[in-house]
Write a protein that holds these residues in place. Structure first.
Motif, PDB file in Angstrom:
ATOM      1  N   LEU A 129       0.830  -1.206   0.000  1.00  0.00           N
ATOM      2  CA  LEU A 129       0.000   0.000   0.000  1.00  0.00           C
ATOM      3  C   LEU A 129       0.867   1.260   0.000  1.00  0.00           C
ATOM      4  O   LEU A 129       0.549   2.239  -0.682  1.00  0.00           O
ATOM      5  N   THR A 130       1.961   1.240   0.748  1.00  0.00           N
ATOM      6  CA  THR A 130       2.881   2.378   0.767  1.00  0.00           C
ATOM      7  C   THR A 130       3.519   2.566  -0.604  1.00  0.00           C
ATOM      8  O   THR A 130       3.647   3.691  -1.104  1.00  0.00           O
ATOM      9  N   LEU A 131       3.883   1.460  -1.232  1.00  0.00           N
ATOM     10  CA  LEU A 131       4.478   1.526  -2.571  1.00  0.00           C
ATOM     11  C   LEU A 131       3.500   2.159  -3.555  1.00  0.00           C
ATOM     12  O   LEU A 131       3.890   3.020  -4.371  1.00  0.00           O
ATOM     13  N   LEU A 132       2.222   1.777  -3.493  1.00  0.00           N
ATOM     14  CA  LEU A 132       1.235   2.339  -4.412  1.00  0.00           C
ATOM     15  C   LEU A 132       0.995   3.816  -4.137  1.00  0.00           C
ATOM     16  O   LEU A 132       0.827   4.610  -5.079  1.00  0.00           O
ATOM     17  N   ALA A 133       0.953   4.197  -2.858  1.00  0.00           N
ATOM     18  CA  ALA A 133       0.762   5.615  -2.523  1.00  0.00           C
ATOM     19  C   ALA A 133       1.905   6.454  -3.081  1.00  0.00           C
ATOM     20  O   ALA A 133       1.676   7.561  -3.603  1.00  0.00           O
ATOM     21  N   ASP A 134       3.127   5.934  -2.990  1.00  0.00           N
ATOM     22  CA  ASP A 134       4.281   6.659  -3.541  1.00  0.00           C
ATOM     23  C   ASP A 134       4.226   6.698  -5.069  1.00  0.00           C
ATOM     24  O   ASP A 134       4.511   7.722  -5.694  1.00  0.00           O
ATOM     25  N   LEU A 135       3.837   5.567  -5.659  1.00  0.00           N
ATOM     26  CA  LEU A 135       3.778   5.488  -7.119  1.00  0.00           C
ATOM     27  C   LEU A 135       2.766   6.465  -7.699  1.00  0.00           C
ATOM     28  O   LEU A 135       3.001   7.060  -8.753  1.00  0.00           O
ATOM     29  N   ALA A 136       1.662   6.657  -7.007  1.00  0.00           N
ATOM     30  CA  ALA A 136       0.589   7.512  -7.522  1.00  0.00           C
ATOM     31  C   ALA A 136       1.067   8.932  -7.801  1.00  0.00           C
ATOM     32  O   ALA A 136       0.540   9.603  -8.700  1.00  0.00           O
ATOM     33  N   VAL A 137       2.059   9.398  -7.053  1.00  0.00           N
ATOM     34  CA  VAL A 137       2.505  10.788  -7.202  1.00  0.00           C
ATOM     35  C   VAL A 137       3.858  10.898  -7.903  1.00  0.00           C
ATOM     36  O   VAL A 137       4.391  12.000  -8.044  1.00  0.00           O
ATOM     37  N   ARG A 138       4.417   9.787  -8.348  1.00  0.00           N
ATOM     38  CA  ARG A 138       5.708   9.838  -9.028  1.00  0.00           C
ATOM     39  C   ARG A 138       5.547  10.383 -10.447  1.00  0.00           C
ATOM     40  O   ARG A 138       4.645   9.975 -11.184  1.00  0.00           O
ATOM     41  N   SER A 139       6.423  11.284 -10.825  1.00  0.00           N
ATOM     42  CA  SER A 139       6.362  11.882 -12.163  1.00  0.00           C
ATOM     43  C   SER A 139       7.229  11.137 -13.169  1.00  0.00           C
ATOM     44  O   SER A 139       7.119  11.374 -14.373  1.00  0.00           O
ATOM     45  N   ASP A 140       8.079  10.221 -12.672  1.00  0.00           N
ATOM     46  CA  ASP A 140       8.997   9.525 -13.577  1.00  0.00           C
ATOM     47  C   ASP A 140       8.442   8.209 -14.090  1.00  0.00           C
ATOM     48  O   ASP A 140       9.123   7.504 -14.848  1.00  0.00           O
TER      49      ASP A 140
END
Length: 272
Positions: free
Chosen positions: A230-241
């Protein structure tokens, strides 16, 4: 390879033991009749135990294993049995192969590889195989205009999968307190993720980044660390790369374990 921390020893054990490719899982519902409930005697802990059994089965299947799950229960009245079926259905818990008041060993075709039980269960009731003890769940009174946290009626208009998300945000052995505020936050997260997934689905598909796939699989295979996913997905959602198409594929793929219906809004976006 799927490894579970056996509560008896604290050591990680491989399940099922190689070279078998069939995981036998026995999920034991706690006794009913004490603690907060939903009007049927079914409290949040009665939902969390089969939920963890469901995550175990989904993770095993993601790793290419076949799974047989049996759910043993206390003696249930017909009303309680129907309520259990309804609530498991709205929480996205896949139906077990057998639901019975007595230990259905024959349905497993052999001894259980894993026993999923509530904290404090007599270990004698879970002989052999790895033991997963699921932490207790308590509810807090509603605050202001927030709904009562114990309200898990399948006819409720609130998204019941927010309850699933909330119960997955902590490691399975950690006690959880369900509050109105926490449920509201889970609903917001589901709403935001579903909107994002629907938007990303309109972009060209891209492969799941190898590092994200490796990290997520490693977390799930190491004692069902859904919190890390879940933490990985939360971080992925806002990644611009990471391209939107790759975000879509990652969320959709990992939802096979999370069971949050994250692609529900695909094709239903409102025109701007």
């Amino acid at each position: 390879m799927l490894r579970i921390a056996d509560t008896r020893t604290g050591h990680l054990v491989e399940v099922p033991a190689a070279p078998r490719h069939l995981l036998r899982s026995r999920v034991q519902l706690p006794d009913i009749g004490t603690g907060p409930d939903t009007g049927t005697g079914l409290g949040p802990l009665h939902l969390r135990v089969p939920l963890i059994g469901d995550v175990l089965a989904r993770t095993a299947e993601l790793n290419g294993l076949q799974v047989i799950t049996v759910l043993t229960t206390p003696e249930l009245t017909p009303d309680r049995a129907r309520a259990l079926d309804r609530v498991m259905a709205v929480l996205g818990i896949h139906p077990p192969a057998v639901v019975a008041a007595h230990r259905p060993d024959a349905a497993l075709g052999g001894p259980a590889d894993v026993h999923v039980v509530s904290e404090g269960t007599d270990p004698a009731d879970a002989e052999g195989g790895a033991l997963i003890e699921v932490g207790q769940v308590t509810t807090a009174p509603p605050a202001q205009d927030l709904p009562a946290p114990g309200t898990l009626d399948p006819t409720d208009t609130a998204d019941p999968l927010a309850v699933r998300l909330l119960l997955l945000t902590s490691p399975y052995g950690t006690p959880v307190t369900v509050t109105g505020a926490a449920l509201a936050e889970a609903r917001r997260t589901l709403r935001d993720w579903r909107r994002s997934v629907a938007d990303w689905a309109q972009e060209p598909s891209r492969p799941i980044p190898a590092d994200l796939l490796r990290q997520s699989y490693a977390a799930l295979a190491e004692d069902l660390d859904v919190t890390a996913v879940l933490t990985l997905l939360a971080d992925l959602a806002v990644r611009s790369d990471v391209p939107p198409g790759a975000k879509f594929e990652t969320f959709a793929h990992l939802d096979r374990v999370l069971g949050l219906d994250l692609a529900r809004d695909v094709g239903h976006q409102r025109s701007s």
